[in-house]
Enzyme design. Structure first.
Site, PDB file in Angstrom:
ATOM      1  N   GLU A 167      -4.694  -6.520   6.292  1.00 16.31           N
ATOM      2  CA  GLU A 167      -3.778  -7.125   5.329  1.00 16.31           C
ATOM      3  C   GLU A 167      -2.428  -7.192   6.025  1.00 16.31           C
ATOM      4  O   GLU A 167      -1.681  -6.213   6.048  1.00 16.31           O
ATOM      5  CB  GLU A 167      -3.689  -6.301   4.037  1.00 16.31           C
ATOM      6  CG  GLU A 167      -2.876  -7.000   2.963  1.00 16.31           C
ATOM      7  CD  GLU A 167      -1.919  -6.089   2.217  1.00 16.31           C
ATOM      8  OE1 GLU A 167      -1.348  -6.545   1.220  1.00 16.31           O
ATOM      9  OE2 GLU A 167      -1.721  -4.948   2.641  1.00 16.31           O
ATOM     10  N   ASP A 193      -4.776  -1.531   4.963  1.00 14.23           N
ATOM     11  CA  ASP A 193      -3.687  -1.892   4.064  1.00 14.23           C
ATOM     12  C   ASP A 193      -2.344  -1.867   4.784  1.00 14.23           C
ATOM     13  O   ASP A 193      -2.106  -1.044   5.679  1.00 14.23           O
ATOM     14  CB  ASP A 193      -3.671  -0.893   2.894  1.00 14.23           C
ATOM     15  CG  ASP A 193      -2.603  -1.198   1.879  1.00 14.23           C
ATOM     16  OD1 ASP A 193      -2.694  -2.249   1.225  1.00 14.23           O
ATOM     17  OD2 ASP A 193      -1.663  -0.392   1.744  1.00 14.23           O
TER      18      ASP A 193
END
Length: 726
Positions: A459, A406
């Site tokens: 990401e 993330d």
């Protein structure tokens, strides 16, 4: 300084629980030719030393003044021996092994690797580990807190009294450690830390394998899960040339129990979620973070226990059962993993020993502006080991297939979401976070070497180069990168009224300009259906029929486009409402044909995707894609070919207007009969039922190809064709 203290002063510090080296005082020692046993036993009425071999009481212990320190000289003995303590607590008697008679927990090699920062599996030594030492069952505790004045392990087993089990400090690696007999799996514990400034902090174990559910914050002694074997089948399923279609899930809000409980358990999810994902022909499940976290509304992205599966849904064994069930169904499991930041909760990592141990001291480096969280100090080898070890832990000990990392962009740039003057340049004066880059490369190299069947996914929302290229070629080493640019462009296009889409035609084709710069995943994730962004169906224009047709056509275009696929839960049946993490998906919508039709089209798109290799084999090779029509701006039609290495192909046609295009000529590379393999305008999906029946290629050149078809492009629909084998 403590090393210049008198014996009396040392004893006073021990009694107060302030001494840095309690093992030099407590336990059994030779002193002036005699054996002396000392024990600090707050609350004890009396105690005696018991022979560990015979069980006989050797000598009662005396109390030092009115303190909690008891001691005894052992008559007639010169050599150290095994002993126990028989303690009268006033309400009951108890015979216990003395924790201070046991040797160090860490071996020389462990100390060396931890101090050097090359222990890739620090969780095998740090944390709490049930063990047997000298024939006695207990738990080995070890925690990194190099600047603490004193660290104790506290729990139900010692009345949460930090004087009972003050730990041994290993100067070589900054770790405090201790074997505590009689502690068992299931016991609660924390570390009581007298920090560098003398303040007492109560901290959860950074390496806890199990934790209490909020609002409680204690760690729970638990067995280290066994190693999950490598699986060549799973390795093949994660490969760049494999079909990868991911269903992203927030476990707490996928479906809620009917009996009023807040959540389904891991085992209930294994029974319900996994078969559901299988029924829709997805290849993988991606779970939003399941690490232990104190705030439900953070969805797991602000974790205080990255080694513990959250207790919201059950035990670590329950979670492992979920993973194994998914694998039994042929479904891979990907975890969202968050090494970008952590919350500043008092029981967590923040200022763990009174210093910025896991984080940066300077807020220009250490505070995340967007989330108010704390940023890891990637320049410290111990922090790198903590994080890299955690990545291996989930892969090796739970058998997960991959980690979606993330907020990578926030890690790569020192000025991320910061105004001028609020960030510190790197040593070259640049904005790149060199330490974070080195960490990510180490992470991906380690996973690639130690568990090559697993994959990592970034990401990453910027144009940082070579995110999914090998470290040896100058890349970051991820296997895949989320294509957030494609997602934003195409959703923006779909939001336009079909009448005006011709003015935004480039948004659908621009992705091909950079499609092969990375190994891309096409994500329609939770980020697109929260925080007032509405739902996917809510982004579509037109009346009800057109909104659903638009969404089906978009999904068809996406499944035909180069790149792996990801869809957040609820999107597969066009949930109207924006996602709410505090409630269930609106499963009642499936009683309505249009919603059920979207679910069917997702199932069939996944099935076609998996059944026809041209749709996935060359996802990351320009040879796998060829435009047929990309410049029909006025009619908003796109058509392209997907190829595999054996030169088989699929024809994809998308019409993004509500006007059917009859007799629409498209070029094809080979003669013969062609048939549809999917059409999102089919009646079973809620469409108008305009189909292409079998089509014979004509020797009429078109679009630079020697043959062509006269097709019908259904309204607001995507269809795919293949050449029939003779």
């Amino acid at each position: 300084m403590q090393n210049a203290l008198t014996p009396a002063e040392v004893l006073e510090l021990v009694i107060r629980g302030d001494y840095h080296d309690p093992f030099s005082v407590l336990g059994m020692h030779r002193e002036r030719g005699k054996l002396v046993v000392r024990a600090l036993l707050p609350g004890a009425v009396s105690a005696a030393v018991v022979d560990g071999k015979t069980g006989n009481i050797l000598v009662p212990m005396q109390r030092l003044g009115d303190t909690a320190l008891l001691f005894a000289e052992i008559p007639g003995r010169k050599e150290l021996f095994r002993y126990r303590l028989k303690i009268d607590w006033g309400t009951h008697e108890q015979e216990l092994e003395d924790a201070y008679r046991f040797p160090p927990v860490l071996g020389d090699i462990d100390v060396w690797l931890l101090s050097e920062g090359t222990h890739h599996r620090p969780y095998e030594k740090l944390g709490a580990h049930p063990a047997v030492m000298d024939g006695v069952s207990g738990v080995s505790f070890a925690v990194w807190a190099p600047n603490a004045q004193r660290v104790s392990v506290v729990g139900d087993f010692n009345g949460w009294d930090g004087r009972r089990h003050m730990m041994r400090f290993r100067h070589e690696c900054g770790v405090w450690e201790m074997f505590v007999p009689h502690v068992m799996p299931g016991d609660l514990y924390k570390y009581e830390i007298r920090d560098i400034d003398g303040n007492v902090r109560l901290k959860a174990d950074p390496y806890a394998f199990r934790s209490q559910l909020r609002p409680d914050t204690a760690s729970i002694v638990h067995w280290l899960p066994p190693v999950a074997p490598s699986d060549e089948v799973r390795k093949a399923a994660n490969a760049l040339d494999a079909p990868v279609s991911i269903y992203e899930v927030h476990l707490g809000s996928w479906r809620t129990p009917e009996d009023g409980r807040r959540w389904l358990s891991y085992r209930e999810l294994a029974e319900q979620l996994v078969p559901y994902v299988k029924s829709l022909a997805f290849t993988h499940i991606e779970l939003m973070p399941i690490n232990e976290h104190p705030l439900d509304d953070s969805w797991g992205y602000q974790s205080t226990g990255i080694y513990a599966p959250t207790a919201r849904f059950g035990t670590p064994e329950d979670f492992r059962d979920f993973v194994e069930t998914a694998h039994a169904y042929g479904i891979g499991v990907i975890l969202d993993w968050v090494p970008a930041h952590f919350p500043a909760d008092a029981h967590g990592l923040a200022r763990f020993d009174g210093t910025a141990l896991y984080e940066h001291e300077d807020p220009r480096e250490g505070i995340h502006q967007d989330w108010g969280s704390v940023i890891y100090n990637y320049g410290r080898t111990e922090v790198q080991n903590y994080l890299v070890g955690n990545a291996l832990y989930w892969i090796e000990r739970y058998g997960v297939d991959g980690l979606r990392v993330d907020a990578v962009a926030s890690m790569l740039y020192r000025d991320y979401s910061r105004a001028p003057g609020q960030w510190i340049p790197n040593k070259y004066g640049g904005r790149e976070n060199l330490e974070a880059i080195a960490f990510l490369r180490k992470l991906n190299e380690t996973v690639g070497i130690d568990r090559p069947e697993a994959v990592t996914m970034a990401e990453e929302s910027t144009s940082f180069p070579a995110v999914s290229r090998p470290v040896g070629d100058g890349g970051l080493g991820f296997h895949y990168k989320w294509n957030l640019g494609w997602m934003h462009d195409t959703l923006s296009y779909m939001h336009e009224d079909p009448l005006f889409r011709k003015y935004h035609h480039d948004k659908m084709r621009f992705g091909l300009m950079y499609a092969y710069s990375e190994n891309f995943i096409l994500p329609l994730s939770h980020d697109e259906v929260v925080h007032c962004k509405g739902s996917l169906i809510g982004k579509m224009p037109g009346d009800e029929w057109q909104r659903f047709a638009n969404l089906r056509a978009y999904f068809g275009f996406m499944w035909g486009f180069p790149g792996k696929k990801l869809l957040f839960m609820g999107g597969e049946f066009a949930q109207y409402r924006e996602w709410n993490a505090n409630g269930s998906l609106d499963w009642n919508l499936l009683q309505y044909p249009l919603h059920a039709g979207v679910q069917r089209v997702i199932r069939d798109l996944n099935t076609v995707y998996r059944d026809f290799p041209p749709l996935y084999r060359l996802d990351f090779d320009p040879a796998g894609f060829e435009w047929i029509i990309h410049n029909d701006v006025d009619e908003s039609v796109f058509s392209f070919l997907r190829w595999d290495e054996e030169r088989r192909f699929v024809v994809v046609i998308s019409n993004f207007t509500p006007v059917p295009r009859y007799g629409y000529r498209i070029g094809v590379p080979q003669p013969g009969w062609y048939r549809e393999i999917i059409n999102t305008d089919a009646v079973i999906y809620g469409g108008s039922g305009i189909h292409n029946h079998e089509l014979l290629a004509q020797p009429v050149p078109a679009n630079g190809m020697p043959w062509s078809l006269e097709v019908t492009a259904p309204p607001l629909a995507t269809c795919m064709l293949i050449r029939k084998e003779s």
